[in-house]
Design a protein around this motif. Structure first.
Motif, PDB file in Angstrom:
ATOM      1  N   LEU A 386      56.455  54.024  43.062  1.00 49.63           N
ATOM      2  CA  LEU A 386      57.181  53.071  43.899  1.00 49.63           C
ATOM      3  C   LEU A 386      56.281  51.879  44.195  1.00 49.63           C
ATOM      4  N   THR A 387      56.790  50.678  44.005  1.00 52.01           N
ATOM      5  CA  THR A 387      55.998  49.494  44.316  1.00 52.01           C
ATOM      6  C   THR A 387      56.884  48.440  44.963  1.00 52.01           C
ATOM      7  N   CYS A 388      56.327  47.277  45.226  1.00 46.64           N
ATOM      8  CA  CYS A 388      57.110  46.188  45.807  1.00 46.64           C
ATOM      9  C   CYS A 388      56.628  44.876  45.207  1.00 46.64           C
ATOM     10  N   ASP A 389      57.393  43.834  45.450  1.00 48.06           N
ATOM     11  CA  ASP A 389      56.982  42.511  45.002  1.00 48.06           C
ATOM     12  C   ASP A 389      55.863  41.988  45.895  1.00 48.06           C
ATOM     13  N   LEU A 390      55.148  41.013  45.395  1.00 46.56           N
ATOM     14  CA  LEU A 390      54.069  40.415  46.171  1.00 46.56           C
ATOM     15  C   LEU A 390      54.219  38.902  46.139  1.00 46.56           C
ATOM     16  N   GLY A 391      54.353  38.332  47.329  1.00 40.30           N
ATOM     17  CA  GLY A 391      54.575  36.887  47.385  1.00 40.30           C
ATOM     18  C   GLY A 391      53.835  36.240  48.529  1.00 40.30           C
TER      19      GLY A 391
ATOM     20  N   GLU B 275      43.945  30.858  38.971  1.00 35.62           N
ATOM     21  CA  GLU B 275      45.218  30.268  39.373  1.00 35.62           C
ATOM     22  C   GLU B 275      45.313  30.167  40.893  1.00 35.62           C
ATOM     23  N   GLY B 276      45.293  28.957  41.390  1.00 38.35           N
ATOM     24  CA  GLY B 276      45.410  28.728  42.824  1.00 38.35           C
ATOM     25  C   GLY B 276      44.121  28.935  43.593  1.00 38.35           C
ATOM     26  N   ALA B 277      43.034  29.273  42.894  1.00 43.84           N
ATOM     27  CA  ALA B 277      41.795  29.616  43.601  1.00 43.84           C
ATOM     28  C   ALA B 277      41.064  28.376  44.103  1.00 43.84           C
ATOM     29  N   GLN B 278      40.357  28.568  45.211  1.00 41.84           N
ATOM     30  CA  GLN B 278      39.552  27.488  45.759  1.00 41.84           C
ATOM     31  C   GLN B 278      38.075  27.843  45.831  1.00 41.84           C
ATOM     32  N   HIS B 279      37.761  29.121  45.586  1.00 38.78           N
ATOM     33  CA  HIS B 279      36.381  29.563  45.719  1.00 38.78           C
ATOM     34  C   HIS B 279      36.015  30.524  44.583  1.00 38.78           C
ATOM     35  N   ALA B 280      34.867  30.283  43.978  1.00 41.93           N
ATOM     36  CA  ALA B 280      34.294  31.266  43.052  1.00 41.93           C
ATOM     37  C   ALA B 280      33.236  32.032  43.851  1.00 41.93           C
ATOM     38  N   VAL B 281      33.378  33.339  43.899  1.00 39.29           N
ATOM     39  CA  VAL B 281      32.526  34.141  44.773  1.00 39.29           C
ATOM     40  C   VAL B 281      31.806  35.212  43.962  1.00 39.29           C
ATOM     41  N   GLU B 282      30.480  35.215  44.059  1.00 43.47           N
ATOM     42  CA  GLU B 282      29.687  36.254  43.387  1.00 43.47           C
ATOM     43  C   GLU B 282      29.558  37.458  44.306  1.00 43.47           C
ATOM     44  N   ILE B 283      30.054  38.596  43.851  1.00 42.86           N
ATOM     45  CA  ILE B 283      29.937  39.833  44.619  1.00 42.86           C
ATOM     46  C   ILE B 283      28.739  40.599  44.059  1.00 42.86           C
ATOM     47  N   ARG B 284      27.654  40.624  44.804  1.00 41.24           N
ATOM     48  CA  ARG B 284      26.473  41.342  44.342  1.00 41.24           C
ATOM     49  C   ARG B 284      26.352  42.657  45.121  1.00 41.24           C
ATOM     50  N   VAL B 285      26.302  43.757  44.377  1.00 38.29           N
ATOM     51  CA  VAL B 285      26.118  45.070  44.986  1.00 38.29           C
ATOM     52  C   VAL B 285      24.752  45.575  44.581  1.00 38.29           C
ATOM     53  N   GLU B 286      23.950  45.993  45.537  1.00 39.42           N
ATOM     54  CA  GLU B 286      22.606  46.468  45.201  1.00 39.42           C
ATOM     55  C   GLU B 286      22.248  47.707  46.004  1.00 39.42           C
ATOM     56  N   GLY B 287      21.192  48.355  45.566  1.00 45.10           N
ATOM     57  CA  GLY B 287      20.690  49.528  46.284  1.00 45.10           C
ATOM     58  C   GLY B 287      21.293  50.847  45.846  1.00 45.10           C
ATOM     59  N   LEU B 288      22.076  50.832  44.764  1.00 44.38           N
ATOM     60  CA  LEU B 288      22.656  52.088  44.287  1.00 44.38           C
ATOM     61  C   LEU B 288      21.757  52.722  43.218  1.00 44.38           C
ATOM     62  N   CYS B 388      37.368  35.430  42.707  1.00 44.06           N
ATOM     63  CA  CYS B 388      37.854  34.237  43.418  1.00 44.06           C
ATOM     64  C   CYS B 388      38.808  34.665  44.501  1.00 44.06           C
ATOM     65  N   ASP B 389      39.124  33.738  45.388  1.00 41.87           N
ATOM     66  CA  ASP B 389      40.114  34.019  46.414  1.00 41.87           C
ATOM     67  C   ASP B 389      41.512  34.027  45.796  1.00 41.87           C
ATOM     68  N   LEU B 390      42.442  34.635  46.496  1.00 39.15           N
ATOM     69  CA  LEU B 390      43.818  34.689  46.023  1.00 39.15           C
ATOM     70  C   LEU B 390      44.743  34.260  47.154  1.00 39.15           C
ATOM     71  N   GLY B 391      45.497  33.215  46.886  1.00 36.95           N
ATOM     72  CA  GLY B 391      46.361  32.691  47.941  1.00 36.95           C
ATOM     73  C   GLY B 391      47.700  32.233  47.405  1.00 36.95           C
ATOM     74  N   HIS B 392      48.282  31.310  48.127  1.00 38.61           N
ATOM     75  CA  HIS B 392      49.640  30.873  47.785  1.00 38.61           C
ATOM     76  C   HIS B 392      49.729  30.258  46.394  1.00 38.61           C
ATOM     77  N   GLY B 393      48.658  29.587  45.972  1.00 39.17           N
ATOM     78  CA  GLY B 393      48.686  28.956  44.662  1.00 39.17           C
ATOM     79  C   GLY B 393      48.897  29.981  43.557  1.00 39.17           C
ATOM     80  N   TYR B 394      48.251  31.131  43.689  1.00 36.51           N
ATOM     81  CA  TYR B 394      48.417  32.183  42.676  1.00 36.51           C
ATOM     82  C   TYR B 394      49.870  32.635  42.606  1.00 36.51           C
ATOM     83  N   VAL B 395      50.453  32.838  43.782  1.00 39.59           N
ATOM     84  CA  VAL B 395      51.858  33.278  43.820  1.00 39.59           C
ATOM     85  C   VAL B 395      52.751  32.218  43.185  1.00 39.59           C
ATOM     86  N   ASP B 396      52.516  30.971  43.534  1.00 42.75           N
ATOM     87  CA  ASP B 396      53.343  29.900  42.974  1.00 42.75           C
ATOM     88  C   ASP B 396      53.256  29.865  41.454  1.00 42.75           C
ATOM     89  N   VAL B 397      52.038  29.942  40.939  1.00 40.25           N
ATOM     90  CA  VAL B 397      51.863  29.861  39.488  1.00 40.25           C
ATOM     91  C   VAL B 397      52.542  31.040  38.797  1.00 40.25           C
TER      92      VAL B 397
END
Lengths: 403, 403
Positions: A386-391, B275-288, B388-397
């Motif tokens: 089961l899923t839903c739309d994302l907007g 698509e719609g992103a405004q930020h490129a973000v480096e996720i660095r995980v360390e210590g594992l 990257c971030d995900l916002g309204h622009g991604y949904v629109d595209v």
């Protein structure tokens, strides 16, 4: 409409935990010690109330559930643990119980210590409000971003007597992709897992603890663990089931059969209430070698962002459905695949059926609830996720949740 | 700015493939047969041009790349395959080559047959436009939802001579979460995979084919395969590398060292253009315990919808970061975890540092590009994943891509 189950009382109140006000503290009390079972998030990062409820469930019996919204009490260390212990101790004191008979559950913002003083101040009034028909009030008190409270009820076959009742209450709208299991073992954190979901079931059936635990796990696997709003997982997912034993005896099979439709109804309500969602969509994958393979593919499709935004856009986009299925790691022949949306076949044995067929499907995609069927071969394996739309609504809710 | 690499000419033109018009057909031609290597989507559902390029790369040498946007030619069956073969045959005819020396690549809408007649009509003009400094035109011709064309260049150490050049061109904005591997084997489809990404590298270094293939795979693993826009995967992902051999010889190590920064720069541009992103973000995980564990966690965080919407909302939400890490299936002690955003520590050894620290982080989150560091233990394993971030622009595209 009121719901009641023999042996249980419920209440909800506004304890001031939510910044915006409103009901935020709920209590379920059993008249006597009752059989108790539960499943919990498999997330490695578990909130204090989850750890406490897991520990207390080892006793096999319980008397009360103390649940709050507005604060998840997760990532709050020793201070958070102390707050959970203090609030359940306070409830136990007022009810004349041992603290270990009170199962806590919390949902809301991560990273703030539960304001135990607010809970303690509200508890006397909450205990006074306890009533057999207070389930709706309780259901409202555990809501966070939910647009409506969620209750479902059903019946359980008993051995030779009238059916027993089962009442289910759930909260959940975002961070929904439950992967619940029994109390964590050495393999904790080894699976994917997801959701801020709290669910509580009460029944008056007379049951063995092991049967209740097993039936609950099986029913959850085919309902909450097979639905997704955003593929994310909570630190707080908790499902508890309490059985008063005041009605006739029910075995594991009867429990499972009775719990499953209630779980599925609640899962559907939860997905339909997915943050910003307008459609609950059943993704059915069939024709694979076994159900496990079908589940893997159905999950990949159900959690694909491109699929979910296409559902939002009412785009009968079989290409995205197939592309998502193709990355699930399960072998199938795309040239033999077929796809239907809302009862309309749009892709048949490897070939698109064109704009007219897609137009019919698109009309079906305006419904609040519909199904997608992907037939990927001739095998016996199938699974429905089961899923839903994302907007935009999802983005709005989650980009500013803490502000 | 123009870029050229000895031995190669480039061109782009408008062939009428895109409904909206614009450049949509690109050609790279080598003056002589050149060493060629490639990696491709591991999606089980592969577009016709992917299958053709995989097959032709077995020859180890090539003369041309024919790439189009506006149509992915995926899920188009025998008709689609015929269209890919016909268009490369037409290009080969005009260039005096064998069709097997022309490597095709396509990106765009899934499920429509490539309009081979349009390509064939445009090809004579395209061939006429070929020039050593046509890389930018080629880069523009392969864009779909890209907001800008993407080129990067670098140098390769050669044995005893001046450095060789390497020029990279990529397109990609959505369906980006590459998981590219060499030509599919029996294990195809066994990994996750994602992206509509086309990337082309040309160098004038003199190389062994196996060294080029191996260096390309390694560089891709640490760049394109470690970035994500939406966690979805394409049917068309293609990376090709061609080496003319007109400059000095480079071994695998030199190739890898030269390719990696170019790949990383292109990956970063691609994510920044998410698509719609405004930020490129480096996720660095360390210590594992090891890099593989760190990669698993970094990927879970980088693909979490709740994390990505928090990035969109500039919400320094360490709770969501930890919750996403906690569901990755890798053991760590949340009580010993620390989190920094944009250089500001907001969660230290299991404890939140409060609103003031978060306010500093929030200011950093307004930058187009910043880093998040999650220290989850004392182990030597680390990995950096780009998201990257995900916002309204991604949904629109994505809600209206086909309309």
């Amino acid at each position: 409409m009121t719901f009641s189950v023999a042996g249980f009382r419920f209440a909800g109140c506004a304890a001031g935990i939510k910044k915006a006000g409103g009901l935020d503290l709920g209590l379920i009390v059993a008249d006597q010690p009752v059989v108790a079972a539960g499943v919990f998030t498999r997330n490695l990062v578990r909130a204090a109330p989850v750890d406490v409820s897991i520990e207390r469930l080892r006793l096999g019996r319980a008397r009360a559930v103390l649940a709050n919204s507005g604060n998840a009490n997760a990532c709050t260390g020793a201070e958070g643990m102390a707050a959970t212990l203090a609030s359940t101790q306070a409830a136990a004191g007022l009810l004349g119980l041992e603290a270990t008979q009170v199962l806590p559950a919390s949902t809301g913002v991560i990273g703030s210590v539960l304001p135990a003083a607010k809970l303690e101040a509200a508890l006397p009034g909450l205990v006074e409000r306890l009533s057999a028909d207070g389930a709706e009030e309780f259901a409202k008190a555990i809501c966070t971003t939910d647009r409506w409270h969620k209750i479902a009820h059903g019946t359980l076959k008993t051995a030779g007597g009238p059916p027993a009742s089962v009442l289910g209450i759930v909260k959940g709208a975002g961070m929904i992709h439950p992967d619940l299991g029994p109390a964590p073992t050495a393999t904790q954190g080894s699976g994917p897992l997801h959701a801020t979901m709290l669910a509580f079931f009460v029944t008056d059936a007379k049951v063995e603890r092991s049967a209740l635990q097993s039936a609950l796990e099986r029913a959850v696997e085919l309902s909450f663990n097979a639905c997704s709003v955003d593929g994310d997982t909570s630190t707080n997912d908790t499902v508890l089931a309490l059985a008063s034993g005041l009605a006739g005896p029910a075995n594991e099979a009867a429990l499972f059969e009775g719990l499953l439709p209630v779980c599925r109804e609640l899962a559907k309500q939860m997905v339909l209430d997915g943050e910003g969602a307008q459609h609950a969509v059943e993704i059915r994958v069939e024709g694979l070698a076994d159900d496990a393979a079908a589940r893997t593919v159905a999950k990949a499709v159900a959690t694909s962002l491109l699929v979910k935004t296409a559902l939002f856009g009412k785009d009968a986009n079989w290409g995205r459905l197939l592309a998502a299925a193709g990355r699930a790691g399960v072998a199938f022949d795309p040239g033999a695949a077929s796809v239907s949306i809302a009862g309309s076949r749009i892709f048949d044995k490897g070939k698109p059926l064109g704009a007219a067929a897609e137009a019919v499907a698109t009309r079906g995609m305006t419904e609040p609830s519909y199904g997608i069927v992907m037939t990927l071969g001739n095998g016996p394996g199938s699974f429905t996720y089961l899923t839903c739309d994302l907007g935009h609504g999802y983005v709005d809710v989650n980009a500013g949740y803490r502000s």
